[in-house]
Write a protein that holds these residues in place. Structure first.
Motif, PDB file in Angstrom:
ATOM      1  N   THR A 417      45.587  36.003  29.882  1.00 22.31           N
ATOM      2  CA  THR A 417      45.402  34.634  30.349  1.00 22.31           C
ATOM      3  C   THR A 417      46.613  33.825  29.909  1.00 22.31           C
ATOM      4  N   VAL A 418      46.691  32.581  30.336  1.00 19.11           N
ATOM      5  CA  VAL A 418      47.881  31.792  30.006  1.00 19.11           C
ATOM      6  C   VAL A 418      47.971  31.468  28.523  1.00 19.11           C
ATOM      7  N   ASP A 419      46.839  31.539  27.793  1.00 19.02           N
ATOM      8  CA  ASP A 419      46.884  31.264  26.355  1.00 19.02           C
ATOM      9  C   ASP A 419      46.922  32.539  25.526  1.00 19.02           C
ATOM     10  N   GLY A 420      47.191  33.677  26.177  1.00 24.37           N
ATOM     11  CA  GLY A 420      47.412  34.904  25.441  1.00 24.37           C
ATOM     12  C   GLY A 420      46.181  35.756  25.205  1.00 24.37           C
ATOM     13  N   GLU A 421      45.014  35.280  25.620  1.00 25.30           N
ATOM     14  CA  GLU A 421      43.821  36.116  25.543  1.00 25.30           C
ATOM     15  C   GLU A 421      43.863  37.151  26.670  1.00 25.30           C
ATOM     16  N   ALA A 422      43.003  38.150  26.590  1.00 25.14           N
ATOM     17  CA  ALA A 422      42.926  39.164  27.639  1.00 25.14           C
ATOM     18  C   ALA A 422      41.756  38.862  28.560  1.00 25.14           C
ATOM     19  N   TRP A 423      42.012  38.920  29.852  1.00 25.62           N
ATOM     20  CA  TRP A 423      40.926  38.770  30.809  1.00 25.62           C
ATOM     21  C   TRP A 423      39.941  39.915  30.627  1.00 25.62           C
ATOM     22  N   VAL A 424      38.662  39.575  30.526  1.00 25.75           N
ATOM     23  CA  VAL A 424      37.623  40.594  30.507  1.00 25.75           C
ATOM     24  C   VAL A 424      37.064  40.708  31.924  1.00 25.75           C
ATOM     25  N   ALA A 425      36.206  41.688  32.124  1.00 24.61           N
ATOM     26  CA  ALA A 425      35.625  41.887  33.453  1.00 24.61           C
ATOM     27  C   ALA A 425      34.909  40.618  33.905  1.00 24.61           C
ATOM     28  N   HIS A 426      35.126  40.225  35.130  1.00 26.34           N
ATOM     29  CA  HIS A 426      34.509  39.026  35.672  1.00 26.34           C
ATOM     30  C   HIS A 426      34.094  39.280  37.117  1.00 26.34           C
ATOM     31  N   GLY A 427      33.322  38.351  37.651  1.00 21.92           N
ATOM     32  CA  GLY A 427      32.752  38.551  38.974  1.00 21.92           C
ATOM     33  C   GLY A 427      33.447  37.787  40.073  1.00 21.92           C
ATOM     34  N   ALA A 428      34.741  37.484  39.919  1.00 16.93           N
ATOM     35  CA  ALA A 428      35.415  36.663  40.920  1.00 16.93           C
ATOM     36  C   ALA A 428      35.432  37.324  42.296  1.00 16.93           C
ATOM     37  N   ALA A 429      35.716  38.603  42.353  1.00 16.84           N
ATOM     38  CA  ALA A 429      35.758  39.277  43.653  1.00 16.84           C
ATOM     39  C   ALA A 429      34.384  39.255  44.321  1.00 16.84           C
ATOM     40  N   GLU A 430      33.353  39.498  43.533  1.00 18.56           N
ATOM     41  CA  GLU A 430      32.001  39.492  44.074  1.00 18.56           C
ATOM     42  C   GLU A 430      31.592  38.087  44.527  1.00 18.56           C
ATOM     43  N   VAL A 431      32.005  37.065  43.791  1.00 18.84           N
ATOM     44  CA  VAL A 431      31.706  35.694  44.195  1.00 18.84           C
ATOM     45  C   VAL A 431      32.403  35.368  45.507  1.00 18.84           C
ATOM     46  N   LEU A 432      33.659  35.769  45.655  1.00 16.70           N
ATOM     47  CA  LEU A 432      34.365  35.518  46.906  1.00 16.70           C
ATOM     48  C   LEU A 432      33.684  36.233  48.072  1.00 16.70           C
TER      49      LEU A 432
END
Length: 770
Positions: A417-432
């Motif tokens: 992410t922009v603050d240096g954390e790691a993206w975890v699994a999320h449902g963005a594709a499913e929401v789209l």
């Protein structure tokens, strides 16, 4: 019995609320109670030359007029908890400067009108961008050094954002009004934008927003028989209240007992605020004191959601792959900045997307307007409005479907992410995918003249907190859950389902008991979508431990190994021989008769990993070109909730969010004049959405389980409100061809934008320079 998970059930607190039996903070009887009324500063910025209380003390029934010098506040600080009354400097119009205490509410009000505050005006800072300049007037001249920003609520309370950033921003030369500055940078964003096939940019603005709760700020405090200071309050944070009051008054925490009462609405506005003032008054007068803010006081003196001004520029290649992002976010931090969310805004402006290069600067700027509080998903709706508007413009310019553009740029799990954390699994594709399947989106090319359909996507990172909980069994087979969570959204219904699943019983046999701070297990405050996710984990583990104790007790009674038993339909039964089942209540009673240890369980859990919740809106609207009125005809909310524990509660959150979205997008603004005076301080001037403003609502739940969540559930309170205003703005553009850069999109603002001279200006066509 079928599983209670995923079954719609009424909120457990619904019947007493419908019957009018719930007793809120202002309803509870306290013997010998005194009533308090605030005296507010009439000026946005002034020196307090004196406070004349003589006439007020002559009013029959008035017991005392307290000023800052009279309060037993010992903690040094600059936040609202340690400075509940102005000392030598008033820093916003509406700041409490004195407290009148009387035997009746009427006498307190009459006395407050008689208090004379002598003030020497100081220049107010009301424009945050102007206040950044080195030569600008200071919003708080008495502060010689940077104040303590560890007050009762800040951005970290509401969302899990990392500490990564670029320290070069600290070298920038700004006035002392700039109280927070954050920079997130990767690669050469300027060069990437210069080489992009297409760019879009704009300057976006939002306003101060009141949380719009029904019950105003309310608190009562008194000294118990043993000398314990009791604070009964409508609060989102039981232990936060105890800790903040104890710190302010210099008391050991065990000498303060906080009681969180049923909340008549909060939406982020009821973290500790006036509690230290009421507690200090009770301690000083040795009498019970209650403060129930009037509606006008609640508008003027509390902590609404803050406004943002965002200059944003993004670019992409010819295939719609995002190249870079540049942003400058200025958050109006008001006169008390401990709750300012500029650091969070700097993260959320990037949305749930992958950016090869970015340069984001975010500033919190002190002004003479209010003190900052939280409003559902602090900073997120304003950031989504900016980024989702420009993404739609990119899609239009590239002739790419807006959903396809977003889909091909989603941040993959494991990426930073922009603050240096790691993206975890999320449902963005499913929401789209779900947004694409909605009827409103599929019919977008067939709407009537004057109508338009728009969508937007957003996410909430979620908050994470350690938590504890306890469960115990009663001889009737019921289960009591002990917690310190303040339930402001019916979350107890979700807890019932979690516990019922563990015991194989009906949820009605589970009672969730919210205890006071002297008895409750450690519990997080109710905000940032953390309660179900963090406290729910602790409750599930406590329930599993208690269920194990129940099986052990049954094993002794049945002389069967524990592993050969199961909990089904309110009974304990040997696996494979259901005819030998015995009721849970009988096991509990037999255990007690045998003199064995009570069947109880306790669990405490560490802070879990982040579990972002992605959501989106598809809105269909109509614009009246003659009046500028924007009518929301239809709003479909799609949200990744991890796991649906109780569909009724999930839908309630989403429907409420859709209603608030209408206010954000078209109606609500706390407006000040150039002198810092509030112009919209009543519901006659501050417009909230009505039932006929909402339109047809629909919801879809996406389930991408959170690894650490109870049964995979995520916190869901914040996410569904975030993308709504952006979707409505994109729908307005679809209907009119005009882009608006400022919320709310009121009738006059929309009408002006639709006039021929305005609609051809750079401010409305997407080419404005940040």
């Amino acid at each position: 019995m079928t599983t209670p998970i995923g079954v719609a059930r009424p909120r457990p607190d619904a019947p007493p609320k419908v019957r009018g039996a719930t007793r809120y903070a202002a309803d509870r009887h306290v013997r010998g109670l005194l009533h308090a009324r605030l005296v507010l500063s009439p000026r946005a910025h002034a020196r307090i030359a004196g406070i004349d209380a003589a006439a007020a003390l002559e009013v029959p029934g008035v017991v005392a007029v307290l000023t800052a010098a009279d309060l037993p506040i010992v903690a040094e600080g600059t936040d609202r908890i340690t400075v509940p009354l102005a000392t030598s400097e008033a820093v916003f119009a509406g700041q409490p400067v004195a407290l009148v205490v009387a035997r009746t509410p009427g006498a307190a009000s009459d006395g407050a009108e008689q208090v004379v505050v002598d003030m020497d005006p100081l220049p107010p800072a009301v424009d945050p961008e102007a206040a950044m300049n080195r030569a600008a007037a200071l919003a708080r001249v008495d502060l010689e050094a940077e104040g303590d920003r560890t007050g009762s609520m800040d951005a970290q309370t509401h969302a899990g954002v990392g500490g990564g950033g670029d320290a070069s921003i600290d070298a920038e030369d700004w006035s002392a009004n700039v109280t927070g500055r954050y920079r997130y940078r990767e690669g050469d964003a300027g060069a990437a934008l210069a080489g992009a096939a297409i760019t879009r940019e704009g300057r976006f603005a939002t306003q101060w927003i009141h949380q719009g709760y029904l019950e105003p700020q309310s608190c009562t405090a008194w000294l118990d028989d043993d000398g314990t200071l009791v604070v009964e309050t409508s609060t989102q944070s039981l232990f936060g209240t105890r800790n903040e009051v104890a710190k302010a008054l210099g008391l050991p925490q065990h000498r303060v007992r906080a009681v969180a009462l049923p909340i008549g609405g909060a939406f982020g506005g009821k973290w500790p605020l006036l509690e230290s003032l009421v507690a200090a008054a009770a301690l000083r007068l040795r009498r019970p004191v209650r403060l129930v803010a009037s509606r006008s006081e609640d508008f003027a003196a509390t902590n609404p959601g803050q406004p943002f001004t965002t200059a944003l520029r993004i670019g992409a290649d010819g295939d719609g792959r995002l190249a870079a992002l540049e942003a400058r976010v200025v958050a109006d931090a008001g006169a008390f900045e401990e709750g300012s969310a500029e650091s969070l805004a700097g993260v959320l402006i990037a949305g749930p997307y992958a950016w090869p290069a970015f340069d984001i600067r975010a500033y919190g700027v002190r002004t003479n307007r209010f003190g900052v509080g939280a409003y559902r998903a602090p900073s997120a709706p304003a950031m989504a409005f900016a980024i989702e508007t420009l993404l739609d413009e990119l899609a239009a310019a590239l002739d790419i479907d807006p959903i396809d553009l977003r889909r091909r740029n989603l941040a993959p799990p494991g990426s930073p992410t922009v603050d240096g954390e790691a993206w975890v699994a999320h449902g963005a594709a499913e929401v789209l995918d779900a947004l694409e399947a909605t009827g409103a989106w599929r019919r977008r090319s067939r709407v009537e003249d004057g109508e338009g359909v728009g969508l937007a996507l957003a996410y909430w990172p979620g908050a994470t907190n350690p938590a504890a909980a306890a469960c115990r069994m009663s001889p009737d087979g019921s289960v009591q859950v002990l917690t310190g969570v303040a339930d402001m959204s019916g979350v107890a219904g979700g807890f019932q389902a979690i516990v019922a699943e563990a015991f194989g019983i009906e949820p009605d046999l589970v009672q969730v008991q919210a205890l006071d701070s002297s008895a409750a297990p450690a519990s997080p405050g109710s905000g940032g979508s953390t309660v179900t996710y963090s406290a729910g984990r602790a409750i599930r583990r406590a329930a599993e431990e208690t269920a194990q104790r129940l099986l052990e007790a049954a094993a002794l009674q049945l002389e069967i190994a524990v592993e050969d038993l199961e909990l089904v339909d309110g009974t304990v039964r040997p696996r494979g021989t259901p005819e030998r089942a015995i009721p849970i209540a009988k096991v509990v009673r037999g255990n007690a008769r045998a003199g064995r240890a009570p069947i109880e369980g306790h669990a405490s859990v560490d802070e879990p990993s982040l579990a972002p919740s992605v959501s989106g809106h598809v809105a269909r609207i109509r614009v009246d070109r003659d009046t500028g009125a924007v009518t929301v005809l239809e709003d479909h909310v799609v949200q990744d909730v991890g796991r649906v524990l109780n569909p009724a509660l999930v839908n309630g959150q989403q429907h409420g969010a859709a209603a608030q979205v209408v206010g954000w997008a078209t109606l609500e603004a706390l407006v000040h004049d150039e002198a810092g005076q509030l112009l919209t301080g009543t519901f006659l001037d501050y417009a909230l959405p009505r039932v006929d403003d909402i339109g047809v609502l629909a919801t879809t739940e996406v389930e991408v389980p959170a690894p650490d969540g109870p049964m995979g559930a995520k916190g869901i309170g914040e996410s569904p409100v975030i993308a709504g205003a952006a979707a409505i703005a994109n729908a307005v553009a679809a209907a009119t061809g005009v882009r608006l850069r400022e919320l709310p999109m009121t009738r006059p603002r929309v009408w002006r934008a639709l006039q021929p001279a305005a609609s051809g200006s750079a401010a409305d066509d997407g080419r404005a320079t940040p």
